[in-house]
Scaffold this active site. Structure first.
Site, PDB file in Angstrom:
ATOM      1  N   LYS A  73     -65.056  17.450   0.533  1.00 56.91           N
ATOM      2  CA  LYS A  73     -64.935  19.101   0.054  1.00 56.91           C
ATOM      3  C   LYS A  73     -66.408  19.756   0.405  1.00 56.91           C
ATOM      4  CE  LYS A  73     -61.951  17.709  -3.518  1.00 56.91           C
ATOM      5  NZ  LYS A  73     -61.053  17.977  -4.692  1.00 56.91           N
ATOM      6  N   GLU A 125     -50.405  14.834  -3.623  1.00 61.35           N
ATOM      7  CA  GLU A 125     -51.471  15.256  -4.696  1.00 61.35           C
ATOM      8  C   GLU A 125     -51.151  15.936  -5.628  1.00 61.35           C
ATOM      9  OE1 GLU A 125     -55.533  14.444  -2.460  1.00 61.35           O
ATOM     10  OE2 GLU A 125     -55.174  16.634  -2.118  1.00 61.35           O
ATOM     11  N   ASN A 170     -62.249  13.066   1.204  1.00 59.51           N
ATOM     12  CA  ASN A 170     -62.385  14.324   1.616  1.00 59.51           C
ATOM     13  C   ASN A 170     -63.704  14.727   0.603  1.00 59.51           C
ATOM     14  OD1 ASN A 170     -62.228  17.135   1.478  1.00 59.51           O
ATOM     15  ND2 ASN A 170     -60.450  17.452  -0.032  1.00 59.51           N
ATOM     16  N   SER A 203     -57.757  11.906  -8.308  1.00 61.33           N
ATOM     17  CA  SER A 203     -58.475  10.918  -9.487  1.00 61.33           C
ATOM     18  C   SER A 203     -58.179   9.441  -9.043  1.00 61.33           C
ATOM     19  CB  SER A 203     -58.079  11.337 -10.895  1.00 61.33           C
ATOM     20  OG  SER A 203     -58.457  12.637 -11.130  1.00 61.33           O
ATOM     21  N   GLU A 235     -56.503  23.275  -2.804  1.00 62.27           N
ATOM     22  CA  GLU A 235     -57.679  24.122  -2.945  1.00 62.27           C
ATOM     23  C   GLU A 235     -57.674  25.242  -1.856  1.00 62.27           C
ATOM     24  OE1 GLU A 235     -60.805  21.290  -3.144  1.00 62.27           O
ATOM     25  OE2 GLU A 235     -59.845  20.547  -5.190  1.00 62.27           O
ATOM     26  N   HIS A 242     -54.500  21.462   1.602  1.00 63.41           N
ATOM     27  CA  HIS A 242     -55.052  20.860   0.222  1.00 63.41           C
ATOM     28  C   HIS A 242     -54.644  21.975  -0.617  1.00 63.41           C
ATOM     29  CE1 HIS A 242     -57.777  19.729  -2.701  1.00 63.41           C
ATOM     30  NE2 HIS A 242     -57.713  18.386  -2.105  1.00 63.41           N
ATOM     31  N   GLY A 278     -59.387  15.837  -9.324  1.00 63.95           N
ATOM     32  CA  GLY A 278     -60.690  16.274 -10.030  1.00 63.95           C
ATOM     33  C   GLY A 278     -60.645  16.246 -11.541  1.00 63.95           C
TER      34      GLY A 278
HETATM   35  C1  PEP Z   1     -58.715  15.494  -3.262  1.00 59.56           C
HETATM   36  O1  PEP Z   1     -59.168  16.841  -3.769  1.00 59.56           O
HETATM   37  O2  PEP Z   1     -58.080  15.447  -2.340  1.00 59.56           O
HETATM   38  C2  PEP Z   1     -58.761  14.529  -4.448  1.00 59.56           C
HETATM   39  C3  PEP Z   1     -57.839  13.869  -4.413  1.00 59.56           C
HETATM   40  O3  PEP Z   1     -59.864  14.748  -5.317  1.00 59.56           O
HETATM   41  P1  PEP Z   1     -60.159  13.643  -6.518  1.00 59.56           P
HETATM   42  O4  PEP Z   1     -60.076  12.288  -6.008  1.00 59.56           O
HETATM   43  O5  PEP Z   1     -61.677  14.042  -6.981  1.00 59.56           O
HETATM   44  O6  PEP Z   1     -59.040  13.853  -7.676  1.00 59.56           O
END
Ligand code: PEP
Length: 255
Positions: free
Chosen positions: A8, A168, A6, A213, A98, A96, A174
């Site tokens: 973003k 997630e 992703n 992460s 976000e 997601h 993040g």
């Molecule tokens: C995400 O936003 O889907 C995600 C998993 O981000 P990150 O790997 O940076 O934590």
């Protein structure tokens, strides 16, 4: 095994093209080591076509990061499922955290987007996950159950292979603070049992991704869990080397 990136709201057109070209070179160079995994990347809308073109001679699929529920119309700024298909998408991320946090996406919205994705032969990558406060309050499973049931409310009859669910935890996205493999496995097993309820025996064929992460250094511990069928990768998908390394680890688990 599915390893999805992703991107973003990162990458300008030249940056997306360079990243996709780097990834194409990486997958060609490591073709044998990657054979047992599927890969996908979800760039910003404006870079979908260039990304798909740069990856055209690879098996790396392309997806959108969200989508409107109408086919077309007066929805300024939005992107439709037919547009995603025409730009070369196989997947679309829906729900997601976000999108839920900054754009007010509800479980009902996510359910409608899953139905719209299926109506246009897109595979939705449905994101679910609790906040830190919800986990601390002991509500993680209840929140995830509500999100999974909402997402699949209109998905009766969908083939299990046309559905991807990404767990997630919001606190892990993040932050560098990934869920432990045990936390991930426990929630994935819970989601799998919910899916048994919702889609029957096919639940075993739904790809359950972990996101939050995931990096090359922790990918093996996470991807080796029995109910973890892949990863949704944010930060580490912005470099071909780190994304490719995670995909190789996934392929080794799947082989
Ligand atoms: C995400 O936003 O889907 C995600 C998993 O981000 P990150 O790997 O940076 O934590």
């Amino acid at each position: 095994m599915l390893i999805a990136g992703n991107w973003k709201m990162n990458t300008t057109l030249p940056e997306a093209t360079a990243l996709a070209e780097d990834l194409a070179a990486y997958v060609h160079e490591h073709a044998d080591a990657l054979a047992a995994t599927h890969m996908a990347v979800c760039p910003p809308f404006v870079n979908l076509e260039a990304t798909a073109r740069a990856l055209a001679d690879t098996d790396v699929a392309v997806g959108g990061q969200t989508m409107h529920t109408a086919d077309a119309g007066s929805y300024t700024g939005e992107t439709s499922a037919p547009m995603l298909r025409a730009a070369g998408c196989t997947y679309v991320i829906v729900g997601h955290s976000e999108r839920r946090k900054y754009f007010g996406e509800t479980d009902a919205d996510v359910g409608a987007k899953v139905a719209q994705a299926h109506a246009h032969s897109l595979i939705p990558i449905v994101c679910v996950g609790e906040t830190k406060a919800q986990r601390d309050a002991g509500d993680a499973e209840a929140i995830v159950e509500q999100q999974v049931r909402g997402a699949l409310a209109e998905a009766q009859g969908a083939a299990p292979t046309d559905l991807v669910v990404a767990y997630e935890p919001v606190w892990a996205i993040g932050t560098g603070d990934s869920a432990t493999p045990e936390q991930a496995q426990a929630m994935h097993a819970f989601i799998r049992s919910l899916l048994h309820d919702l889609v029957g025996d096919g639940a075993a064929d739904v790809h359950l991704l972990y996101g939050g992460s995931m990096k090359p250094h922790n990918a093996e511990a996470l991807l080796s869990q029995p109910d973890v069928d892949g990863g949704l990768i944010g930060g580490a998908s912005l470099q071909a080397d780190s994304f490719g390394a995670i995909a190789q680890i996934g392929a080794a688990q799947a082989a």
